[in-house]
Design a protein around this motif. Structure first.
Motif, PDB file in Angstrom:
ATOM      1  N   THR A 185       1.542   3.076   2.306  1.00 50.42           N
ATOM      2  CA  THR A 185       2.873   2.581   2.665  1.00 50.42           C
ATOM      3  C   THR A 185       3.510   3.584   3.632  1.00 50.42           C
ATOM      4  OG1 THR A 185       3.919   3.814   0.907  1.00 50.42           O
ATOM      5  CG2 THR A 185       3.165   1.582   0.365  1.00 50.42           C
ATOM      6  N   PRO A 186       4.501   3.141   4.389  1.00 47.64           N
ATOM      7  CA  PRO A 186       5.180   4.099   5.277  1.00 47.64           C
ATOM      8  C   PRO A 186       5.705   5.287   4.486  1.00 47.64           C
ATOM      9  CG  PRO A 186       5.891   1.857   5.747  1.00 47.64           C
ATOM     10  CD  PRO A 186       5.008   1.783   4.542  1.00 47.64           C
ATOM     11  N   GLU A 187       6.164   5.051   3.239  1.00 50.98           N
ATOM     12  CA  GLU A 187       6.668   6.165   2.422  1.00 50.98           C
ATOM     13  C   GLU A 187       5.554   7.169   2.143  1.00 50.98           C
ATOM     14  OE1 GLU A 187       7.300   2.991   1.613  1.00 50.98           O
ATOM     15  OE2 GLU A 187       9.417   3.006   2.190  1.00 50.98           O
ATOM     16  N   GLU A 188       4.390   6.629   1.776  1.00 49.04           N
ATOM     17  CA  GLU A 188       3.267   7.537   1.477  1.00 49.04           C
ATOM     18  C   GLU A 188       2.870   8.331   2.714  1.00 49.04           C
ATOM     19  OE1 GLU A 188       1.121   5.243  -2.216  1.00 49.04           O
ATOM     20  OE2 GLU A 188       0.870   4.511  -0.182  1.00 49.04           O
ATOM     21  N   GLU A 189       2.923   7.658   3.870  1.00 55.31           N
ATOM     22  CA  GLU A 189       2.615   8.374   5.105  1.00 55.31           C
ATOM     23  C   GLU A 189       3.640   9.486   5.314  1.00 55.31           C
ATOM     24  OE1 GLU A 189       0.104   7.840   7.058  1.00 55.31           O
ATOM     25  OE2 GLU A 189      -0.584   5.811   6.691  1.00 55.31           O
TER      26      GLU A 189
ATOM     27  N   TRP B  51      -4.669   9.490  -1.140  1.00 54.08           N
ATOM     28  CA  TRP B  51      -3.937   9.093   0.065  1.00 54.08           C
ATOM     29  C   TRP B  51      -4.868   8.892   1.247  1.00 54.08           C
ATOM     30  CZ3 TRP B  51       1.354  12.172  -0.008  1.00 54.08           C
ATOM     31  CH2 TRP B  51       2.084  11.710  -1.114  1.00 54.08           C
TER      32      TRP B  51
ATOM     33  N   SER C  17      -2.855   2.575   8.781  1.00 51.95           N
ATOM     34  CA  SER C  17      -1.972   1.555   8.235  1.00 51.95           C
ATOM     35  C   SER C  17      -1.205   0.915   9.395  1.00 51.95           C
ATOM     36  CB  SER C  17      -1.045   2.188   7.205  1.00 51.95           C
ATOM     37  OG  SER C  17       0.267   2.140   7.596  1.00 51.95           O
TER      38      SER C  17
ATOM     39  N   ARG D 100      -3.871   0.781   3.515  1.00 50.65           N
ATOM     40  CA  ARG D 100      -2.918   0.398   2.477  1.00 50.65           C
ATOM     41  C   ARG D 100      -1.859   1.449   2.185  1.00 50.65           C
ATOM     42  NH1 ARG D 100      -6.627  -0.804  -2.227  1.00 50.65           N
ATOM     43  NH2 ARG D 100      -4.724  -0.278  -3.317  1.00 50.65           N
TER      44      ARG D 100
END
Ligand code: SAM
Length: 383
Positions: free
Chosen positions: A325-329, A315, A344, A323
């Protein structure tokens, strides 16, 4: 660390501590006049090494053909990776080896001097007894700051060395009895014994769940509290017995599809070790600083050994590459990397991921060195 604990730690490493001042962060212990007197060895030979470096060929390929002026090994260990990288790049000007364990430096020092002499290199070798989370500060101090932002490559080979696991007195392993210590270096704030005997049941449960990913965390924490009320838990085998597993037992967790069989005490010991050495905290702090310390085109290679570390690396690299994604953030608040927030969308990428998937050990290496079976290498190049 309490005075008593410091004393215990010192006695384990006394022969080394006598030669190494823990208060000195950056010390050039290279001395051309000192003959290593060791038998000739190729710097990356495995025969006489107390720790076999994992994914060595893959690490060397990562750096092959690259300019290598300054190399930082954040987890020097026995110096196996560093010596091989030096052999590959004898024109290197500066090699900085960081490790929090004084024992590691005493072993790596000889090995690096040998590699330097074998390759007729004029590299300057610097040893830093400290945590790699302070890398940026060490680089600011080294060579009058010339290393800051100018590093060609950085390697982090996370976790424990074989020297640590195989020394019963260090308390990392339930395969042999030893004091419940698990400190990689004298800077750790508490030993495993202190944690096991003084932390609340809730805090013990939390680390078994989060750092050990242990499903029976509640039962194990409660058992420990019950046992320690009768008598403090002082040794590795006492802990293994307290949580219901004998140290040398062949019992393993039931095999589920897609999972490896591991000894049931493994997760508890892993969780304690991570807590004692604040391993995830160090990694979270180090990755942004490491990327910042690289020159453009410089490479950061990280080898991890369990899913929590690998997720943190993955991550952080995604953020650096712009790269995530907002979800990963959103799903990764534990892995918020101060230096990478906003990578990002809000600011341009600062790195490029070179390993789409983590690089794993080849079959031959996995057969030869069981430690390599869980190793995962990820590499980022600074833009
Ligand atoms: C897997 S070993 C490295 C082996 C090394 N690559 C070699 O080839 O011999 C990991 C080493 O990193 C050190 N270490 C782990 N976390 C650290 C940290 N946060 N700061 C400094 N050293 C650390 C440990 O003490 C251990 O010696």
């Amino acid at each position: 660390m309490s005075g008593g604990n410091r004393q215990v730690f010192s006695s384990v490493v006394e022969s080394v501590a006598a030669r190494t001042d823990p208060d000195i962060d950056v010390s050039n212990i290279h001395d051309d006049r000192r003959s290593s007197g060791s038998k000739a060895s190729t710097s990356n030979s495995e025969d006489d090494s107390p720790h076999v470096p994992v994914l060595l060929d893959e690490v060397l390929s990562t750096f092959q053909g690259r300019p290598m002026r300054i190399f930082v090994d954040g987890t020097l260990g026995a110096g196996g990776h560093s010596a091989a990288v030096l052999t590959q790049h004898p024109n290197m000007q500066l090699l900085i080896g960081i490790d929090k364990d004084p024992v590691a430096h005493s072993i790596a020092q000889k090995r690096l001097e040998q590699a330097k002499s074998d390759t007729h290199s004029s590299v300057t070798l610097r040893h830093v007894l400290g945590d790699f989370r302070g890398m940026k500060g060490y680089l600011d101090q080294a060579e009058g700051g010339a290393a800051a932002g100018a590093v060609s490559a950085i390697l982090l080979d996370l976790g424990m060395s074989s020297m640590q696991v195989d020394t019963a007195e260090r308390g990392f392993s339930f395969a042999q009895d030893g004091p419940l210590d698990m400190r990689m270096g004298p800077s750790a704030v508490a030993s495993a014994e202190e944690i096991v005997n003084s932390w609340s049941e809730a805090d013990l449960g939390r680390i078994f769940r989060e750092y050990g990913e242990e499903r029976a965390w509640r039962r194990i924490a409660s058992k420990i509290v019950e046992v320690r009320e009768q008598k403090p838990i002082r040794t590795t085998l006492q802990l293994a017995a307290a949580i219901g597993f004998q140290g040398r037992s062949r019992r393993t967790t039931p095999r589920r599809p897609g999972t490896k069989q591991i000894h049931p005490a493994t997760r508890v010991f892993q969780a304690l070790r991570i807590a004692v050495n604040d391993e995830l905290g160090a990694l979270e702090m180090a990755i942004p600083d490491a990327i910042e310390s690289l020159e453009p085109g410089g490479r950061l290679a990280i080898i991890s050994f369990h899913s929590l570390e690998d997720r943190a690396v993955k991550w952080a690299f995604l953020r650096a590459a712009g790269r995530a994604t907002p979800e990963e953030e959103e799903h990764g608040p534990r892995w918020q990397m101060a230096g990478l927030d906003g990578a990002s969308g809000n600011r341009p990428a600062i790195g490029q991921i070179l390993t789409k998937r983590p690089v794993l050990a080849q079959e031959q290496e996995a057969a030869r060195n069981p430690r390599s079976r869980s190793a995962k290498l990820r590499v980022l190049e600074k833009l």
